[in-house]
Design a protein around this motif. Structure first.
Motif, PDB file in Angstrom:
ATOM      1  N   TYR A 135      -2.445   6.402   0.214  1.00 33.18           N
ATOM      2  CA  TYR A 135      -3.575   5.583   0.647  1.00 33.18           C
ATOM      3  C   TYR A 135      -3.604   5.460   2.172  1.00 33.18           C
ATOM      4  O   TYR A 135      -4.649   5.660   2.805  1.00 33.18           O
ATOM      5  N   ASP A 179       3.563   7.880  -4.412  1.00 31.51           N
ATOM      6  CA  ASP A 179       3.257   6.459  -4.586  1.00 31.51           C
ATOM      7  C   ASP A 179       3.759   5.982  -5.940  1.00 31.51           C
ATOM      8  O   ASP A 179       3.663   6.688  -6.936  1.00 31.51           O
ATOM      9  N   GLN A 187      -6.495   6.912   4.737  1.00 29.15           N
ATOM     10  CA  GLN A 187      -7.231   6.025   5.631  1.00 29.15           C
ATOM     11  C   GLN A 187      -7.097   6.481   7.085  1.00 29.15           C
ATOM     12  O   GLN A 187      -8.077   6.475   7.834  1.00 29.15           O
ATOM     13  N   LEU A 239       0.836  -1.188   0.000  1.00 25.43           N
ATOM     14  CA  LEU A 239       0.000   0.000   0.000  1.00 25.43           C
ATOM     15  C   LEU A 239       0.877   1.246   0.000  1.00 25.43           C
ATOM     16  O   LEU A 239       1.929   1.274   0.619  1.00 25.43           O
TER      17      LEU A 239
END
Length: 65
Positions: free
Chosen positions: A6, A48, A10, A2
């Motif tokens: 992300y 990312d 979260q 991940l």
């Protein structure tokens, strides 16, 4: 794996839920989980890395031959 974006998103959502609930036990658990996610995100790079497209060789000429 991940990505940092992300995990950070979260964690932010969990903190938002923790602020809106009147259940103190649930709020504490949400904050704890948000802290866990934040600790996972911290060592990751800021951007990312998504899957890379394979190298594609273009055909020669307009007919593809």
């Amino acid at each position: 794996m991940l990505g940092k974006t992300y995990l950070t998103k979260q964690a932010s959502l969990l903190l938002e839920f923790a602020r809106t609930t009147s259940d103190s036990d649930l709020s504490a658990k949400l904050i704890s989980k948000a802290a866990d996610l934040k600790s996972q995100a911290d060592p990751l790079p800021d951007k990312d890395q998504g899957p890379q497209a394979p190298d594609v060789a273009l055909p020669d000429g307009p007919t593809g031959s």
